[in-house]
Design a protein around this motif. Structure first.
Motif, PDB file in Angstrom:
ATOM      1  N   THR A 516       0.476  -1.241  -0.045  1.00 48.77           N
ATOM      2  CA  THR A 516      -0.830  -0.093  -0.043  1.00 48.77           C
ATOM      3  C   THR A 516       0.944   1.005  -0.281  1.00 48.77           C
ATOM      4  O   THR A 516       0.176   2.467   0.258  1.00 48.77           O
ATOM      5  CB  THR A 516      -1.136   0.214   0.952  1.00 48.77           C
ATOM      6  OG1 THR A 516      -0.114   0.533   2.715  1.00 48.77           O
ATOM      7  CG2 THR A 516      -2.173  -1.607   1.397  1.00 48.77           C
ATOM      8  N   PHE A 517       2.658   1.277  -0.010  1.00 48.30           N
ATOM      9  CA  PHE A 517       3.118   2.494   0.098  1.00 48.30           C
ATOM     10  C   PHE A 517       2.414   3.399  -1.691  1.00 48.30           C
ATOM     11  O   PHE A 517       2.237   2.310  -2.770  1.00 48.30           O
ATOM     12  CB  PHE A 517       4.675   2.139  -0.162  1.00 48.30           C
ATOM     13  CG  PHE A 517       4.976   0.755  -1.433  1.00 48.30           C
ATOM     14  CD1 PHE A 517       5.023   1.271  -3.009  1.00 48.30           C
ATOM     15  CD2 PHE A 517       4.501  -0.530  -1.352  1.00 48.30           C
ATOM     16  CE1 PHE A 517       5.635   0.481  -3.440  1.00 48.30           C
ATOM     17  CE2 PHE A 517       5.017  -1.909  -2.193  1.00 48.30           C
ATOM     18  CZ  PHE A 517       4.752  -1.223  -3.395  1.00 48.30           C
ATOM     19  N   ILE A 591       3.720   0.067   7.155  1.00 44.66           N
ATOM     20  CA  ILE A 591       2.913  -0.451   5.488  1.00 44.66           C
ATOM     21  C   ILE A 591       2.707  -2.003   5.272  1.00 44.66           C
ATOM     22  O   ILE A 591       4.071  -2.635   5.627  1.00 44.66           O
ATOM     23  CB  ILE A 591       3.407   0.543   4.481  1.00 44.66           C
ATOM     24  CG1 ILE A 591       3.636   1.717   4.968  1.00 44.66           C
ATOM     25  CG2 ILE A 591       3.296   0.033   3.001  1.00 44.66           C
ATOM     26  CD1 ILE A 591       4.242   3.028   3.738  1.00 44.66           C
TER      27      ILE A 591
END
Length: 721
Positions: A516-517, A591
């Protein structure tokens, strides 16, 4: 062919930066020219030299730091207008000191480089390029790389106005109407651009951080042509360039100024690839050169190289013969002319007056510090010019620190394991202190400098896979005592440098990372793990960056976008270091990521083949040093050497100095190679889920009795089945 020049010191100004010195065009040929110089105190001054005396024509009041000084004028007229860039303001002066222009370009960044061509003004900040005509905006360009210099010219064939910007990311971009028309890749990061005009033709030259001068072919090849000066003996950064006929041969010479204080004059032929440049003069002033210009300054009819250093010292290297015998005569009883005697007496009286003033001010200051009243001790503002440059040839970093005053000592502290190597130019005395690894101190070393040393150069060897900070505490010889802290980041893949062409034919190991970076987060992680990464990611769906190892020549490609990143390299250790670092950084930010890897077994053979030449060479060197130590213990005479020793041993003794110099330049180099092979073995088996620490002793034995087949069989035992 040798050129003889004599040094003449003129004056001292404030701290200077690149492009801060210009000579105004003369009104007649071989007539002394006026000098325009700007410094970091915001002072612009114009002076000339008459009978060895400085005549000041005008001087502005202090203000913001002046980052660039250029000359300009209308097309077809003399370029005698002076333009300076100070933060976000451009000012123009006539040669008599009258202010005729104050212009605010409205840039969001301070102006770092500037060029003036007729009515066109080119301004660059860190990332922004702006083109103005008659102070009206023509266009702008946002560059992902950091811009270091800008020039403009009219093309020889098309007569179109073209501008070039040099970027840190080993790229030079050509722009027309503020649009990039071509991107030219170069092997090393450029530091400056210069247009050499000879016989009606223009040749674009550029200097690099590793001390080379290259030629660009903008019109035919649309890119890099060749290296004009590939000077392997001096790898110091090119800081300034000028072209001028110093030999009165009708052909312009190339004059270079380097960061280590070297000024060089070359005879060149840019039209003939086979005609190598000839060095005809070299001088070292022991201070980094900020800018230089060639012309007639001190005496009418005599050409001169006028130089200004970082600390503001201005001196000339003149073709006029200067008598030096007075300084060499120790008998006294000199006979001077009346004029020379008056000058000496005047200088003596000025020195005495200054000594009295200094003594009074020092006493006044000491009394104020011991006063019972609330008086403060002012710490002087210490300006430090620093650079931390990776050398591709030696796979080491060169740390350079320079201050305007004499250095007392420099303390180096690091929380990561690094080695300090000897530098021939370095006369400082180094002493090591015990470093406590438990609190993160892996290096604690102090350099005590000799008298009047204001520049220090240190070579540093890093180890890939380890990252942290190197702190340099610079303490000058000033009162009250103070120190300036400079920080340098040691990155996990510190021995890699940026390239633009990627060899797809190699055998690669891959690492894929999803999560999800954002694009900005992944770009930050990549920039924290690798040097020479641009501050901003490429505009587009996918950012692709390529790197090469200075140590072995293995390559790495990073391709990433929002939520996905893909890395591939022919070195397993590179992939392992990236995987470990990215995992730690993602965990810090909480993350969630998913990582998968694919290891190509055949890449091991490829990497070991790359290591093999260095390994064999260093093992042979170590054996030669051991034999030399044994031969020296025998105290063999010259006659016994000729009659008793074999040819091999005689050659060793004949080349002893060279062998020992090479051995001392890279101490513990063999152990470092052993460590890299060991890390490669551990990383390779880590991806296979095996713990091989118990087999490391066997690996060491194989390396001691090196055999490529035995080493491959140890790495990949399945091949013997």
């Amino acid at each position: 062919m040798e050129l003889e020049l004599s040094r003449v010191d003129y004056t001292i100004v404030g701290i200077t930066s690149q492009n801060c010195l210009k000579l105004l065009p003369p009104s007649a040929s071989k007539e002394p020219q006026k000098v325009a110089v700007a410094d970091s105190d915001g002072i612009l001054q114009i002076f000339s030299v008459k009978k060895e005396d400085i005549q000041l024509h005008f001087k502005t009041l202090p203000g913001p730091k002046i980052s660039s000084l250029q000359l300009g004028g209308a097309h077809g007229s003399s370029s005698d207008k002076i333009f300076i860039a100070a933060e976000n303001e451009i000012r123009g002066y006539t040669k008599k000191g009258k202010l005729f222009l104050t212009f605010d370009p409205g840039m969001t960044e301070p102006v770092s480089s500037m060029f003036v061509l007729g009515n066109d003004l080119f301004l660059c900040g860190k990332h922004i390029y702006n083109h103005f005509r008659d102070c009206k905006d023509v266009g702008s360009y946002l560059c992902g790389d950091q811009i270091v210099d800008v020039i403009a010219f009219f093309a020889d064939k098309t007569r179109r106005l073209m501008s070039l910007i040099a970027c840190e990311g080993r790229m030079i971009r050509a722009l027309e109407h503020a649009r990039v028309t071509m991107s030219m890749e170069v092997e090393s990061a450029p530091t400056l651009l210069h247009v050499l005009e000879q016989d009606g033709t223009k040749t674009v030259l550029f200097g690099t951080v590793d001390g080379r001068i290259g030629i660009l072919d903008v019109e035919k090849l649309h890119g890099f042509d060749r290296w004009l000066i590939d000077n392997s003996s001096n790898s110091s950064t090119i800081s300034c360039v000028d072209s001028y006929d110093m030999t009165s041969s009708g052909t312009k010479n190339l004059i270079l100024g380097r960061q280590d204080g070297t000024i060089e004059v070359y005879v060149i032929n840019v039209n003939d690839n086979l005609d190598a440049p000839i060095l005809i003069y070299s001088h070292n002033c022991n201070e980094s050169v900020s800018s230089l210009q060639c012309g007639v300054i001190g005496t009418q009819g005599f050409d001169e190289v006028l130089v200004v250093t970082y600390t503001g010292r201005i001196f000339g290297l003149t073709t006029e013969a200067v008598d030096k015998s007075v300084a060499d005569n120790t008998m006294g009883n000199y006979i001077f002319s009346q004029d020379t005697g008056n000058k000496i007496n005047k200088l003596k009286s000025e020195i005495e007056d200054l000594q009295v003033k200094v003594a009074k001010e020092r006493e006044k200051y000491q009394n104020s510090t011991q006063s019972f009243f609330e008086e403060l001790s002012a710490i002087p503002l210490l300006s430090v010019k620093d650079s931390f440059v990776l050398s591709k040839d030696t796979a080491t970093y060169t740390l350079t620190l320079e201050v305007p005053t004499a250095i007392d000592n420099i303390l180096l502290q690091s929380n990561v394991a690094i080695d300090l190597l000897d530098v021939e130019k370095n006369s400082a005395v180094i002493s090591y202190s015990d470093a406590d690894h438990a609190i993160g101190n892996f290096l604690l070393a102090t350099y005590r400098c000799q008298v009047n040393t204001n520049r220090l150069e240190i070579k540093i060897r890093t180890i890939e896979g380890q990252h942290g900070l190197l702190h340099a505490y610079v303490t000058p010889l000033v009162q009250p005592k103070c120190s300036r802290l400079i920080q340098f980041e040691i990155k996990p893949l510190s021995l890699h440098y940026r390239i633009h062409k990627f060899d797809e034919s190699r055998l690669f190991n891959t690492l894929t990372m999803t999560g999800t970076f954002s694009l900005a987060e992944m770009h930050t992680w990549v920039s924290q793990s690798l040097p020479e990464v641009p501050e901003k990611p490429q505009f587009g769906e996918n950012t692709v960056l390529c790197f090469q190892s200075t140590f072995f020549g293995t390559i790495l490609q990073c391709s990433y976008q929002k939520g996905e990143a893909f890395f591939k390299s022919d070195n397993v250790s590179t992939i392992s270091i990236l995987k470990e670092f990215l995992t730690v950084e993602a965990t810090k930010k909480k993350i969630k990521i998913s990582i998968s890897s694919n290891i190509n077994d055949e890449s091991i053979n490829h990497v070991i083949k790359l290591i093999e030449p260095k390994l064999i060479k260093q093992k042979d060197l170590n054996n030669d040093i051991k034999l030399l130590n044994a031969l020296n213990e025998l105290e063999v005479t010259e006659e016994e050497n000729r009659t008793c020793l074999s040819e091999k041993y005689r050659n060793l003794l004949a080349n002893e100095k060279e062998l020992r110099r090479e051995f001392q330049s890279q101490p513990d180099y063999l152990d470092r190679l052993y460590g890299i092979v060991t890390d490669l073995y551990i990383d390779y088996n880590k991806f296979k889920g095996c713990n091989v620490k118990s087999k490391l002793a066997t690996l060491r034995e194989i390396l001691d009795e090196y055999s490529y087949d035995a080493l491959i069989q140890f790495f990949r035992p399945e091949l013997s089945k």
